[in-house]
Design an enzyme around this catalytic site. Structure first.
Site, short mmCIF file in Angstrom:
data_model
loop_
_atom_site.label_atom_id
_atom_site.label_comp_id
_atom_site.label_asym_id
_atom_site.label_seq_id
_atom_site.Cartn_x
_atom_site.Cartn_y
_atom_site.Cartn_z
N CYS A 112 62.17 43.67 38.48
CA CYS A 112 62.13 42.66 37.42
C CYS A 112 63.11 41.52 37.68
O CYS A 112 62.88 40.73 38.59
CB CYS A 112 62.34 43.31 36.06
SG CYS A 112 61.77 42.27 34.69
N HIS A 220 58.59 47.74 35.75
CA HIS A 220 59.70 48.69 35.67
C HIS A 220 59.27 50.11 36.05
O HIS A 220 59.03 50.95 35.18
CB HIS A 220 60.29 48.69 34.26
CG HIS A 220 61.05 47.45 33.93
ND1 HIS A 220 62.41 47.35 34.08
CD2 HIS A 220 60.61 46.24 33.49
CE1 HIS A 220 62.80 46.13 33.74
NE2 HIS A 220 61.73 45.44 33.37
N GLU A 222 61.12 52.37 37.14
CA GLU A 222 62.19 53.33 36.82
C GLU A 222 61.93 54.04 35.49
O GLU A 222 62.41 55.15 35.28
CB GLU A 222 63.55 52.63 36.79
CG GLU A 222 63.91 51.88 35.53
CD GLU A 222 63.20 50.55 35.35
OE1 GLU A 222 63.33 49.94 34.27
OE2 GLU A 222 62.52 50.11 36.30
#
Length: 260
Positions: A112, A220, A222
């Site tokens: 990002c 994202h 993660e």
């Protein structure tokens, strides 16, 4: 057996009467569990840190996302209150961190804001408030106090056939989340587009050095690495690259490096 260590970028925040240099635990968990390496947060001291010396002692770099945006002065444009918040201390550290890591040939995963920093560090520019541009989707997070709603999978991206990302996710199209107001405008020299959204927004990039892992994603991974196959594959691929780098640096290219 040696466990690899990666530097992870941090944000500067004011809270509880303190000035914090920190990153959300979602990134730490993803790096530790998903990539199998140990994250080490880098404070934003700008040129007060010997980055060259530090990068000699680590095995990879993760550039995290953030609510803040890269300050437009870093890519030759004027700032606007509409594009705030900014984090100039992070900018002063992270942009040099990216350049230093690439010069060293370290594996780099940029997420990002981290992908935007990567593009700026290499000479590219950013478009701000892209939801206001003609023909663009609204890539901002939905208004909610619930993180699972903010990070919900929202749209698909087309993956470039034969590219780095395609080799990782094994698919020509994947579904991703979206929480950003900035996006790549002019692509930096040396970067290649790895994925795009339906509105043309660049969603992933890679570098031109086949011997150094470099992947930037606008979404994202993660957040969903435990349940989403593409997110898990991205973290795992980064972990493999980090362990291979450590083995080469140690002069033992065939050695299996321990995971956490």
């Amino acid at each position: 057996m040696t466990i690899p260590i990666v530097l992870i970028s941090t944000d500067v925040r004011e809270a509880d009467g303190y000035r914090w240099h920190a990153t959300p635990q979602t990134y730490l968990d993803a790096v530790r569990e998903g990539a199998g390496v140990i994250p080490l947060g880098l404070p934003n001291f700008g040129d007060g840190v010997d980055l060259d010396g530090l990068l000699d002692r680590v095995d990879g770099v993760v550039m995290t996302g953030s609510r803040s945006n890269v300050h437009p002065s870093n890519y030759g444009k004027a700032p606007s209150p509409a594009n705030e918040p900014y984090d100039p201390d992070r900018d002063r550290t992270s942009i040099d961190l990216v350049r230093g890591a690439l010069a060293e040939g370290l594996p780099v995963l940029s997420i990002c804001r981290g992908m935007q920093e990567l593009n700026v560090a290499l000479g590219g520019t950013l478009a701000t408030e892209i939801q206001e541009l003609p023909g663009r989707m609204d890539h901002r997070a939905p208004p909610s106090d619930a993180q699972e709603a903010r990070f919900a999978i929202r749209h698909s991206v087309a993956v470039r056939p034969g590219g780095l990302l395609h080799g990782i996710v094994k698919s020509a199209r994947i579904d991703v989340n979206s929480l950003h107001r900035q996006a790549i405008d002019k692509l930096a020299p040396g970067l290649r587009v790895e994925a795009t959204a339906a509105d043309g927004t660049i969603e992933a990039v890679s570098g031109g050095n086949p011997n150094a892992f470099l992947l930037g994603v606008q979404w994202h991974p993660e957040y969903w690495f435990r349940t989403d196959a593409a997110s898990a594959a991205i973290l795992a691929a980064f972990g493999v690259a980090v362990r291979e780098y450590l083995a080469r640096r140690a002069g033992r290219p065939g050695e299996v490096i321990a995971t956490d």
